[in-house]
Design an enzyme around this catalytic site. Sequence first.
Site, PDB file in Angstrom:
ATOM      1  N   ALA A  32      20.046  -0.765   3.785  1.00  0.00           N
ATOM      2  CA  ALA A  32      19.943  -0.910   2.139  1.00  0.00           C
ATOM      3  C   ALA A  32      18.635  -1.067   1.839  1.00  0.00           C
ATOM      4  O   ALA A  32      18.161  -1.724   1.023  1.00  0.00           O
ATOM      5  CB  ALA A  32      20.924  -1.880   1.677  1.00  0.00           C
ATOM      6  N   HIS A  37      10.950  -3.188   1.557  1.00  0.00           N
ATOM      7  CA  HIS A  37      11.154  -2.833   3.004  1.00  0.00           C
ATOM      8  C   HIS A  37       9.994  -1.683   3.654  1.00  0.00           C
ATOM      9  O   HIS A  37       9.085  -1.900   4.552  1.00  0.00           O
ATOM     10  CB  HIS A  37      12.400  -2.104   3.566  1.00  0.00           C
ATOM     11  CG  HIS A  37      13.769  -3.060   3.282  1.00  0.00           C
ATOM     12  ND1 HIS A  37      14.623  -2.818   2.427  1.00  0.00           N
ATOM     13  CD2 HIS A  37      14.065  -4.177   4.021  1.00  0.00           C
ATOM     14  CE1 HIS A  37      15.565  -3.880   2.460  1.00  0.00           C
ATOM     15  NE2 HIS A  37      15.101  -4.625   3.425  1.00  0.00           N
ATOM     16  N   ASP A 152      11.436 -13.853   2.368  1.00  0.00           N
ATOM     17  CA  ASP A 152      12.394 -14.792   3.126  1.00  0.00           C
ATOM     18  C   ASP A 152      11.523 -15.935   3.908  1.00  0.00           C
ATOM     19  O   ASP A 152      11.233 -15.466   5.035  1.00  0.00           O
ATOM     20  CB  ASP A 152      13.038 -13.851   4.266  1.00  0.00           C
ATOM     21  CG  ASP A 152      13.875 -12.948   3.442  1.00  0.00           C
ATOM     22  OD1 ASP A 152      15.201 -13.371   3.221  1.00  0.00           O
ATOM     23  OD2 ASP A 152      13.958 -11.827   3.229  1.00  0.00           O
TER      24      ASP A 152
HETATM   25  P1  AMP Z   1      16.335  -7.704   5.116  1.00  0.00           P
HETATM   26  O1  AMP Z   1      16.763  -6.164   5.221  1.00  0.00           O
HETATM   27  O2  AMP Z   1      16.740  -8.041   3.554  1.00  0.00           O
HETATM   28  O3  AMP Z   1      16.691  -8.361   6.153  1.00  0.00           O
HETATM   29  O4  AMP Z   1      15.088  -7.553   4.954  1.00  0.00           O
HETATM   30  C1  AMP Z   1      14.124  -6.947   5.931  1.00  0.00           C
HETATM   31  C2  AMP Z   1      12.728  -7.392   5.824  1.00  0.00           C
HETATM   32  O5  AMP Z   1      12.191  -6.969   4.785  1.00  0.00           O
HETATM   33  C3  AMP Z   1      12.477  -9.131   5.831  1.00  0.00           C
HETATM   34  O6  AMP Z   1      11.390  -9.324   6.640  1.00  0.00           O
HETATM   35  C4  AMP Z   1      12.439  -9.328   4.387  1.00  0.00           C
HETATM   36  O7  AMP Z   1      11.553 -10.385   4.176  1.00  0.00           O
HETATM   37  C5  AMP Z   1      11.615  -7.961   3.878  1.00  0.00           C
HETATM   38  N1  AMP Z   1      11.622  -8.107   2.485  1.00  0.00           N
HETATM   39  C6  AMP Z   1      12.915  -7.929   1.792  1.00  0.00           C
HETATM   40  N2  AMP Z   1      12.845  -7.922   0.334  1.00  0.00           N
HETATM   41  C7  AMP Z   1      11.486  -7.705   0.563  1.00  0.00           C
HETATM   42  C8  AMP Z   1      10.630  -7.669  -0.816  1.00  0.00           C
HETATM   43  N3  AMP Z   1      11.078  -7.472  -2.135  1.00  0.00           N
HETATM   44  N4  AMP Z   1       9.320  -7.613  -0.640  1.00  0.00           N
HETATM   45  C9  AMP Z   1       8.774  -7.365   0.483  1.00  0.00           C
HETATM   46  N5  AMP Z   1       9.442  -7.659   1.730  1.00  0.00           N
HETATM   47  C10 AMP Z   1      10.739  -7.777   1.602  1.00  0.00           C
END
Ligand code: AMP
Length: 286
Positions: A32, A37, A152
Amino acid sequence: MILFKRAGDLTRWLDQQRLSGKSIGFVPTLGALHAGHISLIAISKKSAGVTVCSIFVNPTQFNDPRDFQKYPITLEKDIALLEQSGTDVLFLPEVTEVYPDGTSGLEHYDLGRIETLLEGRYRPGHFQGVCQVMRRLLDVVRPDDLFMGRKDYQQCMVVQRLLELRDMPTRLHRCPILREQDGLAMSSRNMRLTPEQRQKAPAIYKALLAIRTGWLMGHPSKTGLIATAMKTLEQADFRVDYIEIADHKTLEPIDGGPGAVALIAAFLGEVRLIDNMVLEMHSYEK
Ligand code: AMP
């Protein structure tokens, strides 16, 4: 972009790349995908010879089964975004590829205090799940550089701990938080908000900004700052898990001094959002 579904195929292909002198950058995700990302991909591409992104909705890190079932999946759009961003490799495994021996009886990691604080406290088992999947992904990709988001915040600390526990040479880069125009931190979960909730959601960012302003102006009381933030969130219909001001290295609560970070987790309806802000002048955001 090359798509791999099999761990063994990806490992072999990456071994070839390493032999030809290329470094490996890795961006693990749950899919998603959004611009946050993609910002990690862009940072990886600046230094890495090969940038690998994984999309895997890891069942073992969801402490709430409804959250897992409702996690958004937008695979076609994700693939298009990754193609556009110049990602070299997408790893898209099935659960059985990540956990060939099943998900019970997986290793337990000694994460120490960090697992008892904030996200660790409110999402029991979550960080064990993060370590289980990251261990497997890191074993498959063996990246030189790992790019994760500061959004995170605690997860970055946990993954650093995992790298140390396993004595892995991978360098973890903690990348800046990307926000929407109104300050809401980008998140895959934002797409589950109703239009009305989406309008209210930036209250988290406003609450963090107010904490930072108060803290930098010499805050008469931490309790007062947190109470004001609570009011801001409750007025926007949030149900708050925690608002904390903590030491940026340990996440233990602190009352003053340099090196603080404010962290919030709160629900809007069924959707749980997290965000944080370092309480330093130099990190001042708009
Ligand atoms: P997730 O798919 O939510 O597990 O996120 C994958 C990676 O993207 C993780 O390292 C998150 O910390 C990073 N991430 C998610 N949202 C953001 C954002 N708004 N800005 C920068 N990195 C993000």
